[in-house]
Each structure stands twice: as C-alpha cells, then as structure tokens.
Design a protein around this motif. Structure first.
Motif, mmCIF file in Angstrom:
data_model
loop_
_atom_site.group_PDB
_atom_site.id
_atom_site.type_symbol
_atom_site.label_atom_id
_atom_site.label_comp_id
_atom_site.label_asym_id
_atom_site.label_seq_id
_atom_site.Cartn_x
_atom_site.Cartn_y
_atom_site.Cartn_z
ATOM 1 N N LEU A 77 2.879 26.468 -0.048
ATOM 2 C CA LEU A 77 3.437 27.879 0.299
ATOM 3 C C LEU A 77 4.150 28.294 -0.717
ATOM 4 O O LEU A 77 4.515 29.615 -0.679
ATOM 5 C CB LEU A 77 3.618 28.020 1.684
ATOM 6 C CG LEU A 77 2.251 27.504 2.791
ATOM 7 C CD1 LEU A 77 2.942 27.741 4.047
ATOM 8 C CD2 LEU A 77 1.283 28.569 2.779
ATOM 9 N N SER A 78 4.890 27.380 -1.328
ATOM 10 C CA SER A 78 6.156 27.904 -2.268
ATOM 11 C C SER A 78 6.004 29.287 -3.265
ATOM 12 O O SER A 78 6.907 29.805 -3.535
ATOM 13 C CB SER A 78 6.737 26.658 -2.859
ATOM 14 O OG SER A 78 6.173 26.203 -3.889
ATOM 15 N N PRO A 79 4.682 29.149 -3.837
ATOM 16 C CA PRO A 79 4.315 30.369 -4.599
ATOM 17 C C PRO A 79 4.496 31.423 -4.110
ATOM 18 O O PRO A 79 4.417 32.776 -4.578
ATOM 19 C CB PRO A 79 3.034 30.023 -5.104
ATOM 20 C CG PRO A 79 2.766 28.307 -5.128
ATOM 21 C CD PRO A 79 3.474 28.129 -3.763
ATOM 22 N N PHE A 80 4.558 31.539 -2.659
ATOM 23 C CA PHE A 80 4.708 32.993 -1.895
ATOM 24 C C PHE A 80 6.093 33.428 -2.191
ATOM 25 O O PHE A 80 6.354 34.721 -2.014
ATOM 26 C CB PHE A 80 4.397 32.711 -0.450
ATOM 27 C CG PHE A 80 2.758 32.833 -0.299
ATOM 28 C CD1 PHE A 80 2.259 34.110 0.073
ATOM 29 C CD2 PHE A 80 2.203 31.434 0.110
ATOM 30 C CE1 PHE A 80 0.868 33.835 0.170
ATOM 31 C CE2 PHE A 80 0.726 31.556 0.219
ATOM 32 C CZ PHE A 80 0.115 32.746 0.446
ATOM 33 N N LEU A 81 7.140 32.685 -2.459
ATOM 34 C CA LEU A 81 8.214 33.118 -2.794
ATOM 35 C C LEU A 81 8.289 33.806 -4.397
ATOM 36 O O LEU A 81 9.622 34.178 -4.593
ATOM 37 C CB LEU A 81 9.581 32.015 -2.636
ATOM 38 C CG LEU A 81 9.817 31.886 -1.135
ATOM 39 C CD1 LEU A 81 10.739 30.603 -0.959
ATOM 40 C CD2 LEU A 81 10.299 32.988 -0.326
ATOM 41 N N GLY A 82 7.340 33.473 -5.169
ATOM 42 C CA GLY A 82 7.390 33.789 -6.561
ATOM 43 C C GLY A 82 7.255 35.360 -6.790
ATOM 44 O O GLY A 82 7.022 36.081 -5.792
ATOM 45 N N ALA A 83 7.282 35.577 -8.138
ATOM 46 C CA ALA A 83 7.234 37.106 -8.480
ATOM 47 C C ALA A 83 5.567 37.532 -8.543
ATOM 48 O O ALA A 83 5.659 38.551 -8.394
ATOM 49 C CB ALA A 83 7.550 36.985 -9.930
ATOM 50 N N ASP A 84 4.746 36.553 -8.434
ATOM 51 C CA ASP A 84 3.333 36.993 -8.464
ATOM 52 C C ASP A 84 2.815 35.801 -7.235
ATOM 53 O O ASP A 84 2.082 35.131 -7.323
ATOM 54 C CB ASP A 84 2.742 36.489 -9.678
ATOM 55 C CG ASP A 84 1.029 36.722 -9.876
ATOM 56 O OD1 ASP A 84 0.592 37.426 -8.852
ATOM 57 O OD2 ASP A 84 0.556 35.972 -10.474
ATOM 58 N N PRO A 85 2.984 36.235 -6.036
ATOM 59 C CA PRO A 85 2.509 35.689 -4.522
ATOM 60 C C PRO A 85 1.002 35.843 -4.649
ATOM 61 O O PRO A 85 0.393 36.671 -4.953
ATOM 62 C CB PRO A 85 3.349 36.286 -3.633
ATOM 63 C CG PRO A 85 3.614 37.672 -3.919
ATOM 64 C CD PRO A 85 3.684 37.765 -5.608
ATOM 65 N N PRO A 86 0.429 34.469 -4.362
ATOM 66 C CA PRO A 86 -1.015 34.518 -4.098
ATOM 67 C C PRO A 86 -1.471 35.155 -2.846
ATOM 68 O O PRO A 86 -0.738 35.714 -2.072
ATOM 69 C CB PRO A 86 -1.588 33.064 -4.036
ATOM 70 C CG PRO A 86 -0.196 32.366 -3.516
ATOM 71 C CD PRO A 86 1.011 33.324 -3.908
ATOM 72 N N THR A 87 -2.992 35.387 -2.587
ATOM 73 C CA THR A 87 -3.544 35.762 -1.383
ATOM 74 C C THR A 87 -4.537 34.841 -0.903
ATOM 75 O O THR A 87 -4.937 34.046 -1.803
ATOM 76 C CB THR A 87 -4.204 37.066 -1.473
ATOM 77 O OG1 THR A 87 -5.016 37.010 -2.546
ATOM 78 C CG2 THR A 87 -3.114 38.417 -1.601
ATOM 79 N N PHE A 88 -4.861 34.673 0.179
ATOM 80 C CA PHE A 88 -5.600 33.554 0.741
ATOM 81 C C PHE A 88 -7.098 34.194 0.663
ATOM 82 O O PHE A 88 -7.308 35.417 0.674
ATOM 83 C CB PHE A 88 -5.496 33.170 2.121
ATOM 84 C CG PHE A 88 -4.162 32.807 2.571
ATOM 85 C CD1 PHE A 88 -3.829 31.488 2.025
ATOM 86 C CD2 PHE A 88 -3.140 33.356 3.478
ATOM 87 C CE1 PHE A 88 -2.723 30.714 2.619
ATOM 88 C CE2 PHE A 88 -2.059 32.884 3.647
ATOM 89 C CZ PHE A 88 -1.679 31.636 3.210
ATOM 90 N N PRO A 89 -8.171 33.263 0.256
ATOM 91 C CA PRO A 89 -8.263 31.764 0.154
ATOM 92 C C PRO A 89 -7.991 31.304 -1.305
ATOM 93 O O PRO A 89 -7.889 32.260 -2.097
ATOM 94 C CB PRO A 89 -9.486 31.455 0.638
ATOM 95 C CG PRO A 89 -10.197 32.514 0.306
ATOM 96 C CD PRO A 89 -9.534 33.743 0.304
ATOM 97 N N PHE A 90 -7.445 30.014 -1.388
ATOM 98 C CA PHE A 90 -7.324 29.700 -2.775
ATOM 99 C C PHE A 90 -7.335 28.090 -2.740
ATOM 100 O O PHE A 90 -7.493 27.331 -1.791
ATOM 101 C CB PHE A 90 -5.883 29.648 -3.430
ATOM 102 C CG PHE A 90 -4.604 29.677 -2.532
ATOM 103 C CD1 PHE A 90 -4.122 28.434 -2.404
ATOM 104 C CD2 PHE A 90 -4.073 30.641 -1.832
ATOM 105 C CE1 PHE A 90 -3.141 27.917 -1.571
ATOM 106 C CE2 PHE A 90 -2.776 30.337 -0.891
ATOM 107 C CZ PHE A 90 -2.326 28.914 -0.854
ATOM 108 N N VAL A 91 -7.511 27.595 -3.958
ATOM 109 C CA VAL A 91 -7.539 26.135 -4.183
ATOM 110 C C VAL A 91 -6.147 25.664 -4.313
ATOM 111 O O VAL A 91 -5.497 26.429 -5.287
ATOM 112 C CB VAL A 91 -8.530 25.753 -5.378
ATOM 113 C CG1 VAL A 91 -8.183 24.109 -5.931
ATOM 114 C CG2 VAL A 91 -9.973 25.745 -4.958
#
Ligand code: KG4
Ligand code: ZN
Length: 379
Positions: A144-158
């Motif tokens: 989940l750490s990329p959610f703290l990044g400048a470009d957070p993902p959204t679900f779903p993902f690989v």
C-alpha cells in the motif's frame, strides 16, 4: 524529513487540540528486520491518509561486519531506538502522545525477536494511553506504500512485491483483497541481488551497491540465465541465477590467487570486468521481473501496476517498466524512494486504510502475538 513531508505538516497545521472525530491519527512502528521505523499518519475522512512525519534508524552498519542480519543484535537495537524515534516523529509533526488515536505495529512476517520488540512497545503505549492497537502485515504495508506517493494508484491493480525476503505478483482488488498470482519458489529478487553482491565483495545489503556498480558495465557482457522466463506461469526462481553468477565469478578469478578469499579475488579484477558482471546480473533479475509483470497484467486484464518493496528502488527496474508499460496502456505506480525499503510510514498507512475500509478493528485487549511466517494471501 523531506520537504514534501514538511509541506504536508504545515498544510495540515497539526494543532495541539484533539483531532476531530473524522480524523484518525495513527502511530506506526516497524521492527521486523534491520530497520526501526516510526511514523505518524493522519486519515482525514475517506481520503488517502497523509504522512505527517517519519523517522528511521538503519542497523546496516551494525550488521555489516557479520555479512548479514544477526537477529539477537537486531532485537536489542530496536529496543534502544523505538521510543527516541517516537519522540522525534511527534516533535516533527508537532503532535503530542495523547493525540494518537491508534498504535499500529508490524505483526509479521519477520524475525520473531525483532517483531516482539515493536509489538510489545506498541501494546504498552496503547495500554498507557488507553488507545487501541493494531497488528499489521509487513507486506501489506509495502503493497500500500505507493498510496503515500505523489501519484497514488486506485484499485484494482497488479502488485509486484519485491523485497529482501519476498518476490510476489498479487492481484489487488481493494484493501485486504489480495490474490496471489505467482511467487518465488526459492530465493527472492532482493536475495539474488544481496547474494550476488556478497560474492562480488560489495557488502550487505548489496542491492544498491550492485546497482551502482552496474551503471558502469555492459549488461550483455555475460550470458546469464533468466530462470522460469518461459515457464507459462507467474512464478520466479532466482537461486540458479545466483549460482550462475558464482560460477562466472570463479571463472574470471581462476587466474587470481588471493588468500583473503573469493570476494577479495573478484575485487582485484579490472573495474570494467566487475561492472560488466554486476550489470549482467542486474539485467537478468530485472528482465524476469518485468516480463512476468507484463504477463500478469495481460492475464488479469488490469491496467495498473504497483511496484513495492526494497528492489522497487532499483533504477533499471523502474526504467524498463516505465518504457514497457505505457506501450500497453498500463500505468505504473511506485512508492517514494525513501519509502521503498522498510519504514514505519507504510505500517501506519496500512493500519489507517484497514480501519477506514472496515476490514479490521483495532484491539483494546493489549494481548499480542507475532507471526514470523505469515502469507499475505491469508489476511
Ligand atoms: O523491502 P526491504 O527493505 O526489506 C524486506 O522486507 O526484505 O528490501 C530490502 C531489499 C534488499 O535485498 C536490498 O538489497 C534490496 O531490497 N534493494 C535493492 C535496491 N535497494 C534496496 N535492490 C536492488 N536495487 C536497489 N536500488
Ligand atoms: Zn520489507
């Protein structure tokens, strides 16, 4: 603390008043291996939680003399570090202990003694503050750490999880909704970096050093295997690659005699040869990681890839994914570089996201256990 976090703190204007009901201030403690990490994350409403401050103490220098982590030394050092780091993050975030709503800690996987230190201190803090505690899965933190990044993902993902102990491809449909697509049947990618680096005399942990040396080398100089590249499944195997690197290094050193051992003999080779073997090793590991990630994306039909774990900091891996993914309409998300390796921020974040999504409740019993072996898919 980076400028970005400083800005976040100022923007939030963390006041000494009690947080609003909708806010959740989570203290995260990571102590699963050789880094002590503490962080404060604030979840505001339904939004992605924000990192207020994090602090880290790396034990690398202490373990270096032994060529790897000494579990007993790791536990003792965590005991010394957790509370001073907690004081440090509270001060950075201009918050006080009584403002903390939940204390989160790494429950596993990891070294049993090291995990017990974090769990014990977290539960003691929780009991003293009369706040609930929550045990977090270390790999969920990475994931989940990329959610703290400048470009957070959204679900779903690989998710491609590449750390020192794990190499896994997961399908992630939401918080706590993880399906394993494939994993390493022997060594992890980080282990392949570390073991290859060790025989090249690059010390521990060798991943970053090998990658640095590789920048001056030719990745095609030595033909190394790409294990399970065409296996038809999404599993990995890196033990054979490490052996191939060792065989190649021995061949190169055959003419050398160095009483100090194989690593010293390797270091006596011309710098260009050392760099060529490092570059060839890195290319072999990265090729497999990239190819299998693309297959996982094609099979799931998903168009987002999240890369997490220490090897996610690797320059070549990022460059190859950044080149290959857009051609397939895939977006790639990474954690910030300083949050790729172990840290407390990802533990506080995972706790906040689990609480917010309703898939876990914090515990007010303060009895705890740790799970040194704990498959993520069992969450
Ligand atoms: O995620 P992590 O901090 O710890 C575990 O949970 O295992 O990952 C540590 C691993 C080590 O094997 C380290 O050598 C590797 O990540 N690593 C790298 C790089 N930075 C860290 N490997 C390759 N290139 C890097 N730049
Ligand atoms: Zn880790």
């Amino acid at each position: 603390m980076t400028a970005r976090y400083e800005l976040m703190r100022l923007h939030l204007n963390c006041s000494p008043m009690k947080a609003e009901v909708a806010d959740l201030l989570v203290l995260g403690i990571e102590s699963s291996c050789d880094e002590t990490g503490v962080a404060l994350v604030r979840a505001v409403g339904e939004g992605v939680p924000l990192l207020l401050a994090h602090a880290l103490h790396s034990q690398v220098a202490m373990h270096q003399a032994y060529g790897g982590v000494v579990p007993e030394l790791a536990s003792r050092d965590h005991i010394r570090r957790v509370l001073p780091l907690t004081t440090q993050v509270l001060s950075l975030a201009q918050c006080t202990l009584d403002q903390i709503d939940v204390v989160a800690y790494t429950r596993g996987p990891g070294l049993a003694g090291a995990l017990l230190v974090g769990a014990g201190i977290a539960c003691a803090l929780g009991a003293a503050l009369e706040r609930p505690v929550l045990g977090v899965h270390h790999l969920e933190g990475h994931l989940l750490s990329p959610f703290l990044g400048a470009d957070p993902p959204t679900f779903p993902f690989v998710a491609l999880l590449v750390s020192g102990g794990h190499t896994q491809l997961m399908r992630v449909d939401g918080v706590g909704r993880y399906a394993l697509l494939g994993e390493s049947i022997d060594d992890a990618a980080g282990e392949a970096f570390d073991k290859s680096a060790k025989l090249m005399g690059l010390g521990y942990p060798g991943g970053p050093a090998l990658s640095k040396l590789a920048q001056q080398g030719d990745p095609k100089a030595f033909k190394l295997p790409r294990p399970l590249l065409h296996s038809g499944d999404l599993d990995f195997s890196f033990a054979g690659l490490k052996t191939a690197v060792m065989v190649q290094a021995k061949k190169l050193c055959a003419a050398q005699t160095d009483a100090r051992g194989a690593a010293a003999a390797f270091c006596a080779l011309p710098m260009r040869t050392q760099a060529d073997l490092a570059a060839s090793t890195e290319a072999a590991i990265v090729d497999v990681l990239v190819r299998k990630s693309l297959v996982a994306l094609a099979r799931t039909g998903l168009q987002r890839l999240v890369v997490a774990g220490g090897v996610g900091a690797n320059r070549l891996l990022r460059a190859q994914l950044d080149a290959a993914c857009p051609l397939r309409g895939v977006r790639v998300h990474y954690p910030e570089l300083d949050l790729c390796t172990d840290n407390g921020a990802m533990i506080a974040l995972a706790a906040a996201m689990r609480l917010r999504s309703g898939c876990q409740q914090a515990n007010t019993g303060y009895a705890f256990d740790v799970k040194p072996r704990w498959p993520l898919a069992q969450l």
